[in-house]
Design a protein around this motif. Structure first.
Motif, PDB file in Angstrom:
ATOM      1  N   VAL A  50       0.791  -1.294   0.002  1.00 40.22           N
ATOM      2  CA  VAL A  50      -0.198  -0.075  -0.028  1.00 40.22           C
ATOM      3  C   VAL A  50       0.899   1.388  -0.079  1.00 40.22           C
ATOM      4  O   VAL A  50       0.830   2.261  -0.735  1.00 40.22           O
ATOM      5  N   LEU A  51       1.838   1.173   0.861  1.00 40.67           N
ATOM      6  CA  LEU A  51       2.647   2.557   1.045  1.00 40.67           C
ATOM      7  C   LEU A  51       3.568   2.653  -0.398  1.00 40.67           C
ATOM      8  O   LEU A  51       3.699   3.926  -0.919  1.00 40.67           O
ATOM      9  N   ALA A  52       4.074   1.630  -0.852  1.00 35.62           N
ATOM     10  CA  ALA A  52       4.787   1.905  -1.915  1.00 35.62           C
ATOM     11  C   ALA A  52       4.065   2.425  -3.189  1.00 35.62           C
ATOM     12  O   ALA A  52       4.520   3.271  -3.874  1.00 35.62           O
ATOM     13  N   ALA A  53       3.093   1.807  -3.419  1.00 33.21           N
ATOM     14  CA  ALA A  53       1.988   1.939  -4.487  1.00 33.21           C
ATOM     15  C   ALA A  53       1.544   3.609  -4.300  1.00 33.21           C
ATOM     16  O   ALA A  53       1.391   4.169  -5.235  1.00 33.21           O
ATOM     17  N   ALA A  54       1.168   3.943  -3.020  1.00 33.82           N
ATOM     18  CA  ALA A  54       0.683   5.336  -2.808  1.00 33.82           C
ATOM     19  C   ALA A  54       1.814   6.315  -3.317  1.00 33.82           C
ATOM     20  O   ALA A  54       1.451   7.403  -3.913  1.00 33.82           O
ATOM     21  N   THR A  55       2.910   5.794  -2.814  1.00 30.37           N
ATOM     22  CA  THR A  55       4.209   6.800  -3.016  1.00 30.37           C
ATOM     23  C   THR A  55       4.242   6.931  -4.542  1.00 30.37           C
ATOM     24  O   THR A  55       4.660   8.024  -5.087  1.00 30.37           O
ATOM     25  N   LEU A  56       4.098   5.949  -5.105  1.00 28.43           N
ATOM     26  CA  LEU A  56       4.697   5.818  -6.639  1.00 28.43           C
ATOM     27  C   LEU A  56       3.554   6.229  -7.504  1.00 28.43           C
ATOM     28  O   LEU A  56       3.745   6.179  -8.843  1.00 28.43           O
ATOM     29  N   HIS A  57       2.266   6.291  -7.124  1.00 29.72           N
ATOM     30  CA  HIS A  57       1.044   6.192  -8.132  1.00 29.72           C
ATOM     31  C   HIS A  57       1.102   7.038  -9.100  1.00 29.72           C
ATOM     32  O   HIS A  57       0.293   7.063 -10.265  1.00 29.72           O
ATOM     33  N   ASP A  58       1.603   8.374  -9.142  1.00 29.69           N
ATOM     34  CA  ASP A  58       1.851   9.374 -10.014  1.00 29.69           C
ATOM     35  C   ASP A  58       3.109   9.452 -10.972  1.00 29.69           C
ATOM     36  O   ASP A  58       3.283  10.286 -11.704  1.00 29.69           O
ATOM     37  N   THR A  59       4.248   8.308 -10.771  1.00 29.88           N
ATOM     38  CA  THR A  59       5.219   8.539 -11.328  1.00 29.88           C
ATOM     39  C   THR A  59       5.378   8.224 -12.832  1.00 29.88           C
ATOM     40  O   THR A  59       6.406   8.700 -13.453  1.00 29.88           O
ATOM     41  N   TYR A  60       4.326   7.574 -13.118  1.00 32.25           N
ATOM     42  CA  TYR A  60       4.481   7.460 -14.658  1.00 32.25           C
ATOM     43  C   TYR A  60       2.998   7.713 -15.208  1.00 32.25           C
ATOM     44  O   TYR A  60       2.601   7.126 -16.204  1.00 32.25           O
ATOM     45  N   ASP A  61       2.242   8.779 -14.754  1.00 33.01           N
ATOM     46  CA  ASP A  61       0.990   9.540 -15.118  1.00 33.01           C
ATOM     47  C   ASP A  61       1.367   9.948 -16.374  1.00 33.01           C
ATOM     48  O   ASP A  61       2.357  10.993 -16.398  1.00 33.01           O
ATOM     49  N   ASP A  62       0.478  10.130 -17.377  1.00 27.13           N
ATOM     50  CA  ASP A  62       0.501  10.857 -18.669  1.00 27.13           C
ATOM     51  C   ASP A  62       0.559  12.466 -18.080  1.00 27.13           C
ATOM     52  O   ASP A  62       0.943  13.382 -18.964  1.00 27.13           O
ATOM     53  N   LEU A  64       2.270  13.859 -15.916  1.00 18.66           N
ATOM     54  CA  LEU A  64       3.423  14.458 -15.360  1.00 18.66           C
ATOM     55  C   LEU A  64       4.637  14.034 -16.275  1.00 18.66           C
ATOM     56  O   LEU A  64       5.755  14.591 -15.733  1.00 18.66           O
ATOM     57  N   VAL A  65       4.598  13.154 -16.922  1.00 21.73           N
ATOM     58  CA  VAL A  65       5.665  12.771 -17.646  1.00 21.73           C
ATOM     59  C   VAL A  65       5.623  12.750 -19.092  1.00 21.73           C
ATOM     60  O   VAL A  65       4.404  12.632 -19.644  1.00 21.73           O
ATOM     61  N   ALA A  66       6.572  12.915 -19.828  1.00 15.51           N
ATOM     62  CA  ALA A  66       6.373  13.128 -21.416  1.00 15.51           C
ATOM     63  C   ALA A  66       6.421  11.561 -22.030  1.00 15.51           C
ATOM     64  O   ALA A  66       5.683  11.460 -22.763  1.00 15.51           O
ATOM     65  N   SER A  67       7.151  10.534 -21.726  1.00 17.38           N
ATOM     66  CA  SER A  67       6.973   9.255 -21.998  1.00 17.38           C
ATOM     67  C   SER A  67       6.531   8.044 -20.880  1.00 17.38           C
ATOM     68  O   SER A  67       7.332   8.121 -20.032  1.00 17.38           O
ATOM     69  N   VAL A  68       5.455   7.814 -20.804  1.00 14.24           N
ATOM     70  CA  VAL A  68       5.097   6.971 -19.890  1.00 14.24           C
ATOM     71  C   VAL A  68       5.860   5.618 -20.008  1.00 14.24           C
ATOM     72  O   VAL A  68       6.214   5.229 -18.803  1.00 14.24           O
ATOM     73  N   PRO A  69       6.071   4.976 -21.097  1.00 13.69           N
ATOM     74  CA  PRO A  69       6.941   3.634 -21.098  1.00 13.69           C
ATOM     75  C   PRO A  69       8.327   3.870 -20.475  1.00 13.69           C
ATOM     76  O   PRO A  69       8.527   2.937 -19.660  1.00 13.69           O
ATOM     77  N   ALA A  70       8.970   5.011 -20.743  1.00 11.76           N
ATOM     78  CA  ALA A  70      10.306   5.275 -20.048  1.00 11.76           C
ATOM     79  C   ALA A  70       9.952   5.535 -18.648  1.00 11.76           C
ATOM     80  O   ALA A  70      10.878   5.069 -17.829  1.00 11.76           O
ATOM     81  N   ALA A  71       9.131   6.405 -18.150  1.00 11.20           N
ATOM     82  CA  ALA A  71       8.802   6.548 -16.859  1.00 11.20           C
ATOM     83  C   ALA A  71       8.444   5.120 -16.183  1.00 11.20           C
ATOM     84  O   ALA A  71       8.748   5.084 -14.890  1.00 11.20           O
ATOM     85  N   LYS A  72       7.688   4.439 -16.488  1.00 11.67           N
ATOM     86  CA  LYS A  72       7.273   2.965 -16.044  1.00 11.67           C
ATOM     87  C   LYS A  72       8.636   2.370 -15.625  1.00 11.67           C
ATOM     88  O   LYS A  72       8.542   1.878 -14.807  1.00 11.67           O
ATOM     89  N   ALA A  73       9.521   2.261 -16.788  1.00 11.43           N
ATOM     90  CA  ALA A  73      10.763   1.393 -16.537  1.00 11.43           C
ATOM     91  C   ALA A  73      11.435   2.168 -15.327  1.00 11.43           C
ATOM     92  O   ALA A  73      11.864   1.179 -14.661  1.00 11.43           O
ATOM     93  N   ARG A  74      11.488   3.410 -15.267  1.00 10.93           N
ATOM     94  CA  ARG A  74      12.213   3.902 -14.277  1.00 10.93           C
ATOM     95  C   ARG A  74      11.753   3.700 -12.719  1.00 10.93           C
ATOM     96  O   ARG A  74      12.352   3.373 -11.971  1.00 10.93           O
ATOM     97  N   THR A  75      10.610   3.709 -12.888  1.00 12.94           N
ATOM     98  CA  THR A  75       9.596   3.244 -11.513  1.00 12.94           C
ATOM     99  C   THR A  75       9.803   1.775 -11.134  1.00 12.94           C
ATOM    100  O   THR A  75      10.176   1.597  -9.926  1.00 12.94           O
ATOM    101  N   ARG A  76      10.000   0.782 -12.190  1.00 17.85           N
ATOM    102  CA  ARG A  76      10.382  -0.523 -11.996  1.00 17.85           C
ATOM    103  C   ARG A  76      11.607  -0.683 -11.288  1.00 17.85           C
ATOM    104  O   ARG A  76      11.893  -1.266 -10.165  1.00 17.85           O
ATOM    105  N   GLU A  77      12.826   0.205 -11.906  1.00 20.35           N
ATOM    106  CA  GLU A  77      14.135   0.119 -11.441  1.00 20.35           C
ATOM    107  C   GLU A  77      14.187   0.596 -10.004  1.00 20.35           C
ATOM    108  O   GLU A  77      14.715   0.210  -9.173  1.00 20.35           O
ATOM    109  N   ALA A  78      13.509   1.870  -9.641  1.00 26.33           N
ATOM    110  CA  ALA A  78      13.299   2.261  -8.224  1.00 26.33           C
ATOM    111  C   ALA A  78      13.061   1.158  -7.066  1.00 26.33           C
ATOM    112  O   ALA A  78      13.505   1.273  -6.156  1.00 26.33           O
TER     113      ALA A  78
END
Ligand code: ADP
Ligand code: NI
Length: 214
Positions: A50-62, A64-78
């Motif tokens: 819950v805390l991880a998803a709440a913290t990351l929920h907007d990290t690859y949202d259209d 806030l970010v220019a490229s959703v796939p690239a931002a999603k890959a960075r979120t996975r890495e984080a």
């Protein structure tokens, strides 16, 4: 192994900071606080997920970010760098993929218990006094008029319509005033009902002042 939530918080802060549309880091912090409160009423939910998803929920949202796939890959890495196992990583990403209002306009998405809680926490921040403030921030950044009685709210909003700007007051009728009906957990339903009353009173007052009745 434990997920280092503080590392995820720093990662999310870098992405959210500077947003002036109501999705800044303060939004992330309130969603985490809402999620912590909802966790107390739902002890069966996995706190770390819950805390991880709440913290990351907007990290690859259209929004806030220019490229959703690239931002999603960075979120996975984080997540991996913060010590999440592959199973935890998959659980968190699935929540973020399926929790948004937009994703649910296209097809109804089934969420895990943890996802239901995070979705409620995010939706609560769209309601009440803060919800009013955020809608005006978003509309301000997008150049939307506050109100125009000649532009009626759209009924049966589709995913294609959703990102098309309308007036700020229409966004209340099209989305915000219906969110309370979409809450998953009893604790969130209760909070959402109170916050929705605040918004209904605000809309009624706004329209009366607009017409010169008050
Ligand atoms: P969610 O977080 O529910 O998945 P969004 O991220 O699209 O949905 O929107 C979050 C918030 O941004 C809304 O609750 C609202 O405060 C604001 N917002 C989005 N679209 C608009 C709009 N057209 N006019 C005013 N505010 C908006
Ligand atoms: Ni959000």
């Amino acid at each position: 192994m434990m997920i280092a939530i503080d590392e995820l918080t720093r990662f999310a802060q870098k992405i959210a900071q500077g947003d002036g549309s109501g999705h800044g880091f303060d939004h992330i912090q309130r969603v985490v606080t809402n999620a912590q409160n909802l966790l107390q009423a739902t002890p069966a939910a996995d706190r770390e997920i819950v805390l991880a998803a709440a913290t990351l929920h907007d990290t690859y949202d259209d929004k806030l970010v220019a490229s959703v796939p690239a931002a999603k890959a960075r979120t996975r890495e984080a997540l991996q760098a913060a010590g999440a196992t592959p199973v935890q990583c998959t659980a968190v990403i699935a929540i973020i993929d399926h929790m948004s209002f937009k994703a649910n306009l296209a097809t109804h998405q089934v969420l895990s218990l943890e996802g239901q809680l995070v979705q409620d926490a995010d939706r609560l921040d769209a309601l009440g006094a803060i919800g009013i403030g955020r809608a005006f921030m978003y509309g301000g950044v997008h150049g939307s008029p506050m109100y125009d009685p000649a532009i009626p709210p759209r009924a049966g909003l589709t995913a294609a319509d959703y990102r098309r700007d309308t007036t700020i007051l229409n966004h209340f009728a099209e989305k915000l005033l219906h969110l309370a009906d979409t809450m998953n957990t009893p604790a969130a339903k209760h909070l959402a009902a109170g916050r929705t009353q605040v918004m209904q009173a605000f809309v009624a007052e706004f329209e009366a002042e607009w017409r010169g009745e008050k």
